[in-house]
Write a protein that holds these residues in place. Sequence first.
Motif, PDB file in Angstrom:
ATOM      1  N   PHE A 150       1.619  -7.310   4.633  1.00 58.22           N
ATOM      2  CA  PHE A 150       1.416  -6.004   4.023  1.00 58.22           C
ATOM      3  C   PHE A 150       2.629  -5.115   4.294  1.00 58.22           C
ATOM      4  CE2 PHE A 150      -2.666  -7.849   4.936  1.00 58.22           C
ATOM      5  CZ  PHE A 150      -3.437  -7.543   3.828  1.00 58.22           C
ATOM      6  N   ILE A 151       3.083  -4.418   3.264  1.00 54.77           N
ATOM      7  CA  ILE A 151       4.128  -3.409   3.430  1.00 54.77           C
ATOM      8  C   ILE A 151       3.542  -2.078   2.995  1.00 54.77           C
ATOM      9  CG2 ILE A 151       6.385  -2.595   2.646  1.00 54.77           C
ATOM     10  CD1 ILE A 151       7.264  -5.484   2.407  1.00 54.77           C
ATOM     11  N   VAL A 152       3.615  -1.102   3.906  1.00 54.97           N
ATOM     12  CA  VAL A 152       3.002   0.201   3.665  1.00 54.97           C
ATOM     13  C   VAL A 152       4.080   1.259   3.492  1.00 54.97           C
ATOM     14  CG1 VAL A 152       1.422   1.951   4.558  1.00 54.97           C
ATOM     15  CG2 VAL A 152       0.990  -0.484   5.047  1.00 54.97           C
ATOM     16  N   TYR A 153       4.084   1.904   2.336  1.00 55.03           N
ATOM     17  CA  TYR A 153       4.913   3.082   2.096  1.00 55.03           C
ATOM     18  C   TYR A 153       4.033   4.316   2.262  1.00 55.03           C
ATOM     19  CZ  TYR A 153       8.721   0.274   0.086  1.00 55.03           C
ATOM     20  OH  TYR A 153       9.754  -0.624  -0.101  1.00 55.03           O
ATOM     21  N   GLY A 154       4.636   5.420   2.700  1.00 56.63           N
ATOM     22  CA  GLY A 154       3.841   6.625   2.901  1.00 56.63           C
ATOM     23  C   GLY A 154       2.933   6.530   4.109  1.00 56.63           C
ATOM     24  N   GLY A 155       3.283   5.654   5.054  1.00 53.09           N
ATOM     25  CA  GLY A 155       2.494   5.499   6.273  1.00 53.09           C
ATOM     26  C   GLY A 155       3.165   6.099   7.489  1.00 53.09           C
ATOM     27  N   LEU A 156       4.344   6.697   7.285  1.00 54.58           N
ATOM     28  CA  LEU A 156       5.097   7.340   8.360  1.00 54.58           C
ATOM     29  C   LEU A 156       5.311   8.806   7.992  1.00 54.58           C
ATOM     30  CD1 LEU A 156       7.810   4.584   8.817  1.00 54.58           C
ATOM     31  CD2 LEU A 156       5.804   4.937  10.268  1.00 54.58           C
TER      32      LEU A 156
ATOM     33  N   LEU B 229       0.846  -1.176   0.000  1.00 51.65           N
ATOM     34  CA  LEU B 229       0.000   0.000   0.000  1.00 51.65           C
ATOM     35  C   LEU B 229       0.887   1.233   0.000  1.00 51.65           C
ATOM     36  CD1 LEU B 229      -1.559  -2.291   1.914  1.00 51.65           C
ATOM     37  CD2 LEU B 229      -3.245  -0.457   2.038  1.00 51.65           C
ATOM     38  N   VAL B 230       0.580   2.191  -0.855  1.00 51.00           N
ATOM     39  CA  VAL B 230       1.327   3.449  -0.902  1.00 51.00           C
ATOM     40  C   VAL B 230       0.381   4.557  -0.496  1.00 51.00           C
ATOM     41  CG1 VAL B 230       2.652   5.043  -2.327  1.00 51.00           C
ATOM     42  CG2 VAL B 230       2.850   2.579  -2.705  1.00 51.00           C
ATOM     43  N   GLY B 231       0.627   5.130   0.701  1.00 49.72           N
ATOM     44  CA  GLY B 231      -0.250   6.145   1.261  1.00 49.72           C
ATOM     45  C   GLY B 231       0.239   7.550   1.025  1.00 49.72           C
ATOM     46  N   GLY B 232      -0.398   8.495   1.709  1.00 52.57           N
ATOM     47  CA  GLY B 232      -0.133   9.903   1.462  1.00 52.57           C
ATOM     48  C   GLY B 232       0.886  10.534   2.379  1.00 52.57           C
ATOM     49  N   GLY B 233       1.538   9.763   3.251  1.00 51.28           N
ATOM     50  CA  GLY B 233       2.563  10.303   4.138  1.00 51.28           C
ATOM     51  C   GLY B 233       3.877  10.526   3.413  1.00 51.28           C
ATOM     52  N   ASP B 234       4.938  10.769   4.173  1.00 50.11           N
ATOM     53  CA  ASP B 234       6.249  10.999   3.564  1.00 50.11           C
ATOM     54  C   ASP B 234       6.649   9.796   2.708  1.00 50.11           C
ATOM     55  OD1 ASP B 234       6.257  13.341   4.943  1.00 50.11           O
ATOM     56  OD2 ASP B 234       7.716  12.722   6.456  1.00 50.11           O
ATOM     57  N   PHE B 235       7.087  10.057   1.493  1.00 49.89           N
ATOM     58  CA  PHE B 235       7.445   8.988   0.555  1.00 49.89           C
ATOM     59  C   PHE B 235       8.762   9.339  -0.107  1.00 49.89           C
ATOM     60  CE2 PHE B 235       7.241   6.844  -3.593  1.00 49.89           C
ATOM     61  CZ  PHE B 235       6.948   5.546  -3.195  1.00 49.89           C
ATOM     62  N   ASP B 236       9.793   8.538   0.159  1.00 48.32           N
ATOM     63  CA  ASP B 236      11.118   8.829  -0.394  1.00 48.32           C
ATOM     64  C   ASP B 236      11.642   7.685  -1.261  1.00 48.32           C
ATOM     65  OD1 ASP B 236      11.537   6.998   1.624  1.00 48.32           O
ATOM     66  OD2 ASP B 236      12.649   8.370   2.920  1.00 48.32           O
ATOM     67  N   GLY B 237      10.735   6.875  -1.794  1.00 48.30           N
ATOM     68  CA  GLY B 237      11.145   5.812  -2.704  1.00 48.30           C
ATOM     69  C   GLY B 237      10.494   4.483  -2.387  1.00 48.30           C
ATOM     70  N   PHE B 238      10.620   3.573  -3.336  1.00 50.87           N
ATOM     71  CA  PHE B 238      10.094   2.216  -3.203  1.00 50.87           C
ATOM     72  C   PHE B 238      11.286   1.274  -3.211  1.00 50.87           C
ATOM     73  CE2 PHE B 238       8.150  -1.746  -4.477  1.00 50.87           C
ATOM     74  CZ  PHE B 238       6.892  -1.707  -3.900  1.00 50.87           C
ATOM     75  N   PHE B 239      11.430   0.447  -2.166  1.00 46.37           N
ATOM     76  CA  PHE B 239      12.678  -0.290  -1.961  1.00 46.37           C
ATOM     77  C   PHE B 239      12.489  -1.803  -1.897  1.00 46.37           C
ATOM     78  CE2 PHE B 239      12.810   3.852   0.168  1.00 46.37           C
ATOM     79  CZ  PHE B 239      13.793   4.478  -0.590  1.00 46.37           C
ATOM     80  N   ASP B 240      11.471  -2.306  -2.562  1.00 46.32           N
ATOM     81  CA  ASP B 240      11.250  -3.743  -2.596  1.00 46.32           C
ATOM     82  C   ASP B 240      11.224  -4.240  -4.033  1.00 46.32           C
ATOM     83  OD1 ASP B 240      10.581  -4.937   0.186  1.00 46.32           O
ATOM     84  OD2 ASP B 240       9.510  -3.030   0.174  1.00 46.32           O
ATOM     85  N   LYS B 241      11.622  -5.485  -4.203  1.00 48.46           N
ATOM     86  CA  LYS B 241      11.557  -6.125  -5.510  1.00 48.46           C
ATOM     87  C   LYS B 241      10.227  -6.856  -5.617  1.00 48.46           C
ATOM     88  CE  LYS B 241      14.088  -9.261  -8.580  1.00 48.46           C
ATOM     89  NZ  LYS B 241      15.268 -10.157  -8.712  1.00 48.46           N
ATOM     90  N   LEU B 242       9.460  -6.506  -6.634  1.00 52.80           N
ATOM     91  CA  LEU B 242       8.117  -7.050  -6.761  1.00 52.80           C
ATOM     92  C   LEU B 242       8.117  -8.436  -7.372  1.00 52.80           C
ATOM     93  CD1 LEU B 242       6.279  -3.856  -8.049  1.00 52.80           C
ATOM     94  CD2 LEU B 242       6.019  -4.920  -5.808  1.00 52.80           C
ATOM     95  N   ASP B 243       7.189  -9.247  -6.904  1.00 54.91           N
ATOM     96  CA  ASP B 243       6.949 -10.580  -7.450  1.00 54.91           C
ATOM     97  C   ASP B 243       5.616 -10.549  -8.206  1.00 54.91           C
ATOM     98  OD1 ASP B 243       5.659 -13.533  -6.903  1.00 54.91           O
ATOM     99  OD2 ASP B 243       7.822 -13.625  -7.126  1.00 54.91           O
TER     100      ASP B 243
END
Length: 206
Positions: free
Chosen positions: A87-93, A6-20
Amino acid sequence: MNTCYLVGGGDFDGFFDKLDKSDYIIGVDKGYTKLKKFGLEADLIIGDFDSAIEPVFPRKIKLKPEKDMTDTYAGLEIGIKKGYKKFIVYGGLGGRLSHTIANIRMAYEFKKKGFDIIFKSKKKKVFLVDKSYTHKHVEEKDFYVSIFSLKETSFGLTLKGLKYELDNFDLSYANSLGVSNESQGCDFEIRVENGLLLVIFEDKNL
C-alpha cells in the motif's frame, strides 16, 4: 496484483507513481477531491465525510462518524480483502499530528501481519523495515535518512552506502543515533537482524 494506493486528507503535493493496470486507487474521505486535480479517478471512495461534502459517486462506502478505526484504516482493510499486500498512502503525512502518529502505529500493526505501507509526499517518504531495504539511486538529490527502532531494541542494524555507516549495531527505542543520516549519491542498504525500524526520507530543503 501490484499496489493499492490510498489518497487521504493530509498534506497532498502531488502523485508521484506510475500506475499499472493491476493497481487500485481508494479516495479516503476528503482525499477524493485531490485526485481529480491530477487527472486520476478513484476505483473506490470511502469515509464518513465529516470534513468534506459527500460525493455523488457510484463506488462509495459511507462510514459512520462514530467508529473504532480511522477512515484510512478502513480503506486498508478493503484493499486487503481485494488481495493487495503493498500500500502507498498519499495525504497521510502532515495535517493533524495525531493522524500522522496514528498512521505510523497503523503501519506497525499491518507490518506484523505481513502488509507493507509506505507514506509518501513530494519531500517525504515514511516506511517500516523488518529485514532489509535497498535503495537504488536514480539521480535524485541527496536527502536525509532517519532510522528509529520501534522495538525496545532492534538488533544487528547495518547501514551501507550512507554517510554514516553501521555494522551490526543494536539500536534501542530510546536511542536517537539514527536521526539525520544522509544519502551519498549512490545505492544504499539498511538491514536489521531482529527488530523493526521506522525509516524516514526527508528533502534537505524542508
